[in-house]
Design an enzyme around this catalytic site. Structure first.
Site, mmCIF file in Angstrom:
data_model
loop_
_atom_site.group_PDB
_atom_site.id
_atom_site.type_symbol
_atom_site.label_atom_id
_atom_site.label_comp_id
_atom_site.label_asym_id
_atom_site.label_seq_id
_atom_site.Cartn_x
_atom_site.Cartn_y
_atom_site.Cartn_z
ATOM 1 N N HIS A 181 0.835 -1.205 0.000
ATOM 2 C CA HIS A 181 0.000 0.000 0.000
ATOM 3 C C HIS A 181 0.869 1.254 0.000
ATOM 4 O O HIS A 181 0.629 2.181 -0.783
ATOM 5 C CB HIS A 181 -0.919 -0.017 1.228
ATOM 6 C CG HIS A 181 -1.710 1.228 1.406
ATOM 7 N ND1 HIS A 181 -3.004 1.390 0.937
ATOM 8 C CD2 HIS A 181 -1.396 2.404 2.023
ATOM 9 C CE1 HIS A 181 -3.437 2.596 1.244
ATOM 10 N NE2 HIS A 181 -2.476 3.235 1.916
ATOM 11 N N GLU A 182 1.868 1.291 0.871
ATOM 12 C CA GLU A 182 2.750 2.461 0.921
ATOM 13 C C GLU A 182 3.564 2.596 -0.360
ATOM 14 O O GLU A 182 3.798 3.714 -0.846
ATOM 15 C CB GLU A 182 3.681 2.370 2.131
ATOM 16 C CG GLU A 182 2.977 2.356 3.476
ATOM 17 C CD GLU A 182 2.124 3.598 3.701
ATOM 18 O OE1 GLU A 182 2.425 4.652 3.095
ATOM 19 O OE2 GLU A 182 1.150 3.522 4.475
ATOM 20 N N GLU A 227 -6.529 6.893 -1.257
ATOM 21 C CA GLU A 227 -6.351 5.748 -0.370
ATOM 22 C C GLU A 227 -6.965 4.497 -0.988
ATOM 23 O O GLU A 227 -6.392 3.404 -0.906
ATOM 24 C CB GLU A 227 -6.969 6.031 1.001
ATOM 25 C CG GLU A 227 -6.238 7.093 1.810
ATOM 26 C CD GLU A 227 -4.820 6.682 2.152
ATOM 27 O OE1 GLU A 227 -4.575 5.477 2.408
ATOM 28 O OE2 GLU A 227 -3.936 7.555 2.157
ATOM 29 N N HIS A 276 1.510 4.312 -2.966
ATOM 30 C CA HIS A 276 1.526 5.767 -2.793
ATOM 31 C C HIS A 276 2.771 6.372 -3.437
ATOM 32 O O HIS A 276 2.705 7.422 -4.089
ATOM 33 C CB HIS A 276 1.507 6.122 -1.303
ATOM 34 C CG HIS A 276 0.140 6.134 -0.696
ATOM 35 N ND1 HIS A 276 -0.914 6.845 -1.219
ATOM 36 C CD2 HIS A 276 -0.348 5.512 0.420
ATOM 37 C CE1 HIS A 276 -1.990 6.681 -0.468
ATOM 38 N NE2 HIS A 276 -1.673 5.872 0.537
#
Length: 430
Positions: A261-262, A339, A265
């Site tokens: 997930h990071e 997100e 980003h």
């Protein structure tokens, strides 16, 4: 189809946020130029005759201060201050003269660079404008004021952009402090912590290679508070900050999902996009911060009513308030939606939506249990975390405040909604 809808929703929100940010910058630019042009025109028209007198006074003060500093430096080299006052036989007199002698021997420069630039540049511009108006009939106080106003606003905006771009390291340091990442020159560095960091770095390297993207640097902290955040404008120079508390609380699958997930980003350049689109709101915040500092200085120095003074006129702030609100709403909507995009990116890398859903539930539950002093003090870095910080209950209007802070201006969607969407994707994978 779901991915197509998600991508379409992202681009629509980015388009809306981009238009809002562009219009906001134009409105602020026009308002600031108008105000600066008016002030410059009044200044050039009203006091050109006194420009040379002001310059003369500035020169006298500068020469006097320079001589004082030179003499004091020479005095400190040749004779310490106590030798002078030590010659006074009366102890009370010596005690009274000692602070005076030390003050004379250690002069402080009361002028900042900005103050010096204003003190010298203002009279120079006024006198130059006065000459230009006399020699060139086309040049009027308003035309000259407009040119000066454009220059001042362009300089201020450029400085703001530069500070935002260079603030990347400051945000990383703030998050690293929250996670208690040891400094590179820490003599008490933990070999075990470094081994864990390398293991996490290996996971991120593998995920980045799978995504055909540069691998960000992993920073692992000693904090027991679960921290997971990414920061950086470019994937090659980005960092992923995690804490030992995060690694200990999550399973192997959950940790993999959070790192993915990071990384999503970082690959999507979320920090750069949101920073660029947030410039109008940041500019307004800088205006109010500068105004508060000016008011505090006025109160302390002149004891005048601070509401009557300030670096920006009322109509500039009237234009700034709606720009700030509309821009902040658009950016918050985009940040929340990104997100979901990062969640989808993590699923694409790991193929395990259930692990990410479980990790979000664990992190949201653990963050809620943390004492307020651990996380609420770092509101400036909340937008970079994987889950929002805990909500601090208020005695009055708690629901209204929560709606405004979390629903309207929040940078994260509700964790329950993200988990529900991930559960739906899990059923598609089964």
């Amino acid at each position: 189809m779901a991915l197509d809808r998600l991508t379409l929703g992202l681009w629509i929100r980015m388009l809306v946020a981009g238009v809002v940010a562009g219009v906001g910058m134009v409105v602020l630019f026009v308002a600031e130029v108008a105000f600066a042009a008016l002030m410059a025109a009044v200044f050039i028209e009203a006091i050109p005759e006194f420009a040379l007198i002001i310059l003369g006074l500035v020169a006298v003060v500068a020469v006097t201060l320079g001589l004082w500093i030179t003499v004091a430096a020479t005095y400190r080299r040749l004779m310490p201050a106590p030798l002078v006052v030590g010659r006074v036989s009366h102890d009370g007199m010596a005690d009274a003269l000692e602070p005076l002698a030390r003050g004379l021997a250690n002069p402080t420069v009361p002028v900042t660079r900005r103050g010096l630039a204003i003190a010298v540049g203002g009279p120079v511009l006024a006198f130059a404008g006065y000459l230009a108006i006399d020699l060139l009939p086309v040049v009027t106080p308003f035309v000259l004021g407009f040119v000066v106003g454009v220059g001042l606003v362009c300089y201020g905006t450029g400085r703001l952009v530069y500070e935002e771009v260079t603030a990347d390291g400051a945000v990383r340091d703030d998050i690293a402090e929250t996670a208690r990442v040891p400094a590179s020159d820490d003599a008490d560095s933990d070999d075990e912590l470094e081994a864990e960091r390398r293991a996490v770095q290996a996971r991120v390297d593998r995920l980045a290679a799978q995504a055909d993207a540069p691998s960000p640097t992993v920073l692992l902290g000693r904090s027991s508070v679960p921290v997971a955040a990414s920061v950086g404008y470019r994937p090659a120079t980005s960092s992923i900050v995690v804490s030992r508390g995060l690694v200990d609380r999550l399973s192997e699958r959950e940790l993999e999902a959070v790192l993915a997930h990071e990384l999503a980003h970082v690959i999507n350049r979320d920090a750069a996009v949101l920073t660029a689109l947030s410039l109008p709101a940041t500019k307004v915040e800088a205006m109010f911060a500068e105004g508060e500092q000016h008011e505090d200085a006025q109160e302390q120095e002149t004891n005048t009513d601070p509401s009557t003074a300030g670096p920006h006129s009322g109509f500039v702030l009237v234009a700034a308030v709606p720009v700030f609100l509309v821009t902040s709403l658009a950016i918050a909507s985009l940040a929340r939606y990104r997100e979901y995009v990062a969640d989808r990116g993590a699923i694409a890398l790991t193929g395990d939506p259930a692990a990410l859903a479980s990790a979000l539930e664990t992190l949201d539950r653990d963050v809620t249990r943390q004492p307020g002093r651990d996380l609420r003090g770092h509101g400036s870095t909340a937008a970079f975390s994987i889950v929002p910080p805990p909500w601090e209950e208020h005695r009055f209007f708690d629901r209204t405040r929560r709606f405004v802070r979390r629903r309207l201006f929040g940078t994260h969607p509700r964790t329950e909604r993200r988990v529900r969407r991930l559960r739906e994707v899990t059923r598609e994978y089964e």
